[in-house]
Design an enzyme around this catalytic site. Structure first.
Site, PDB file in Angstrom:
ATOM      1  N   LYS A  72     -16.187 -78.184 -37.417  1.00 20.57           N
ATOM      2  CA  LYS A  72     -16.936 -79.373 -36.980  1.00 20.57           C
ATOM      3  C   LYS A  72     -17.136 -79.413 -35.456  1.00 20.57           C
ATOM      4  O   LYS A  72     -18.189 -79.826 -34.981  1.00 20.57           O
ATOM      5  CB  LYS A  72     -16.229 -80.648 -37.441  1.00 20.57           C
ATOM      6  CG  LYS A  72     -16.276 -80.838 -38.959  1.00 20.57           C
ATOM      7  CD  LYS A  72     -15.656 -82.167 -39.349  1.00 20.57           C
ATOM      8  CE  LYS A  72     -15.668 -82.369 -40.852  1.00 20.57           C
ATOM      9  NZ  LYS A  72     -15.206 -83.708 -41.240  1.00 20.57           N
ATOM     10  N   ASP A 108     -18.926 -89.146 -40.941  1.00 14.85           N
ATOM     11  CA  ASP A 108     -17.630 -89.524 -41.524  1.00 14.85           C
ATOM     12  C   ASP A 108     -17.346 -91.022 -41.336  1.00 14.85           C
ATOM     13  O   ASP A 108     -16.877 -91.698 -42.249  1.00 14.85           O
ATOM     14  CB  ASP A 108     -16.496 -88.704 -40.907  1.00 14.85           C
ATOM     15  CG  ASP A 108     -16.476 -87.272 -41.427  1.00 14.85           C
ATOM     16  OD1 ASP A 108     -16.990 -87.031 -42.539  1.00 14.85           O
ATOM     17  OD2 ASP A 108     -15.956 -86.389 -40.720  1.00 14.85           O
ATOM     18  N   GLY A 137      -2.364 -91.938 -38.315  1.00 13.14           N
ATOM     19  CA  GLY A 137      -2.857 -90.567 -38.197  1.00 13.14           C
ATOM     20  C   GLY A 137      -3.857 -90.447 -37.066  1.00 13.14           C
ATOM     21  O   GLY A 137      -4.595 -91.391 -36.771  1.00 13.14           O
ATOM     22  N   ALA A 138      -3.858 -89.289 -36.409  1.00 21.54           N
ATOM     23  CA  ALA A 138      -4.714 -89.095 -35.233  1.00 21.54           C
ATOM     24  C   ALA A 138      -5.432 -87.747 -35.269  1.00 21.54           C
ATOM     25  O   ALA A 138      -5.632 -87.117 -34.244  1.00 21.54           O
ATOM     26  CB  ALA A 138      -3.879 -89.231 -33.960  1.00 21.54           C
ATOM     27  N   ASN A 161       0.930 -92.602 -34.883  1.00 18.80           N
ATOM     28  CA  ASN A 161       0.971 -91.173 -35.224  1.00 18.80           C
ATOM     29  C   ASN A 161       2.361 -90.608 -34.994  1.00 18.80           C
ATOM     30  O   ASN A 161       3.103 -91.065 -34.124  1.00 18.80           O
ATOM     31  CB  ASN A 161      -0.044 -90.390 -34.393  1.00 18.80           C
ATOM     32  CG  ASN A 161      -0.392 -89.057 -35.033  1.00 18.80           C
ATOM     33  OD1 ASN A 161      -0.572 -88.991 -36.257  1.00 18.80           O
ATOM     34  ND2 ASN A 161      -0.485 -88.005 -34.235  1.00 18.80           N
ATOM     35  N   ILE A 225      -7.738 -92.475 -46.914  1.00 20.16           N
ATOM     36  CA  ILE A 225      -8.836 -91.513 -47.039  1.00 20.16           C
ATOM     37  C   ILE A 225      -8.471 -90.359 -47.968  1.00 20.16           C
ATOM     38  O   ILE A 225      -9.314 -89.576 -48.342  1.00 20.16           O
ATOM     39  CB  ILE A 225      -9.316 -90.989 -45.672  1.00 20.16           C
ATOM     40  CG1 ILE A 225      -8.265 -90.122 -44.990  1.00 20.16           C
ATOM     41  CG2 ILE A 225      -9.743 -92.125 -44.764  1.00 20.16           C
ATOM     42  CD1 ILE A 225      -8.872 -89.236 -43.921  1.00 20.16           C
ATOM     43  N   GLY A 248     -10.052 -93.596 -51.328  1.00 21.42           N
ATOM     44  CA  GLY A 248     -10.799 -92.780 -50.366  1.00 21.42           C
ATOM     45  C   GLY A 248     -11.978 -92.003 -50.925  1.00 21.42           C
ATOM     46  O   GLY A 248     -12.726 -91.387 -50.168  1.00 21.42           O
TER      47      GLY A 248
END
Ligand code: ATR
Length: 287
Positions: A72, A108, A137-138, A161, A225, A248
């Protein structure tokens, strides 16, 4: 150039690995539903072949496609034109060719919000907007979600995180007014947060996050997710406290919408038939 466009536009999903991507099922379903000619296929591209692939799309006969891990960021770097969202995230998951130029977007965050908007219309209540919005989360997905929630008007982002420095860096770049905390301190936020999102990989294969839902704000919304399993231990624990939850899978389905519209000219609907198709596929033994 091969002959992909003879039967209508042709798009791809690429990643490494790519075998388990459900995107061909999603786009194949829509092509059939809307009676469109065109194709959508998986292309496995190993990291050292990726730049060549993405910068020579026209020679492969593709009009665009989806890009997933680990490509990505490279996709964003290779694009001639990026949307403001891709610029902010420095990563792209959707590309298309226009006038010979490679355009890139990141859908996203759109998919994340569209899933909530469709599943629980009016979920972004004033009460929730004014409360801390807790994101666990990161990684890359978190980055897109923090950006989307900030743009929706959630001004008190709290990013938890395991590796604190990673959360701090993400906030510096995407939502500088947010607060980074250690995952171990998440529990303290539960009584206050109006929206809680798990973006960590924990929850896959039944492993839950080390968080108890006791004392959670009763009008909170909890979403995850992770969609394998569909009901993660995190969502199950929230539902056991009568908390509203959203799984998710819808994010995966909705993030596909803008790309399909670009390549094939119809804005597709995310309906129950499509969802069931993917749910059934998730139940199949993975090879
Ligand atoms: P993606 O880009 O798909 O979102 P990622 O970059 O691999 O995924 O990030 C995964 C996230 O899950 C990270 O926040 C990671 O925490 P660290 O930044 O500390 O690595 C988190 N994560 C993964 N396994 C974890 C575990 N066992 N306990 C806590 N957090 C975990």
């Amino acid at each position: 150039m091969d002959d992909k466009n003879a039967g209508g536009p042709s798009a791809f999903v690429t990643g490494w690995p790519i075998k388990h991507s459900r995107s061909p099922l999603i786009h194949g379903h829509w092509l059939k539903c809307y009676g469109l000619s065109g194709g959508y296929e998986r292309v496995a591209t190993e990291p050292n072949a990726f730049v060549n692939f993405i910068t020579h799309l026209n020679q492969s006969g593709f009009i665009g496609g989806n890009v997933t891990l680990p490509h990505k960021e490279t996709t964003f770097q290779c694009a001639d034109v990026s949307t403001p969202t891709a610029e902010r995230l420095k990563a792209a998951n959707t590309v298309w060719l226009h006038d010979g130029q490679l355009h890139a977007d990141n859908t996203d965050g759109y998919g994340f919000l569209a899933n909530l908007d469709q599943t629980l219309p009016g979920w972004d209540t004033t009460d929730r907007l004014h409360r801390p919005c807790l994101i666990l989360g990161a990684g890359g997905a978190s980055r897109a979600i923090v950006d989307a929630l900030s743009n929706r008007g959630f001004s008190k982002i709290v990013l938890a995180n395991r590796t604190l420095a990673r959360a701090e860096t993400l906030l510096d770049e995407i939502a500088p007014t947010g607060t980074a905390i250690s995952l171990n301190d998440t529990q303290k936020m539960l009584g206050e947060a109006g929206v809680i999102v798990n973006t960590t990989s924990m929850g896959m294969d039944g492993n839950g996050l080390p968080i108890l839902m006791d004392g959670i704000y009763p009008k909170a919304l909890v979403t995850d997710i992770v969609y394998t399993p569909l009901t993660t231990p995190f969502l199950r624990a929230a539902a056991a406290q009568n908390i509203e939850t959203v799984d998710g899978l819808g994010m995966l389905l909705h993030q596909a919408v803008p790309g399909f519209e670009r390549w094939f000219g119809v804005r597709p609907k995310v309906g129950s038939e499509l969802r069931q198709l993917i749910v059934n596929d998730l139940k199949r033994p993975q090879t």
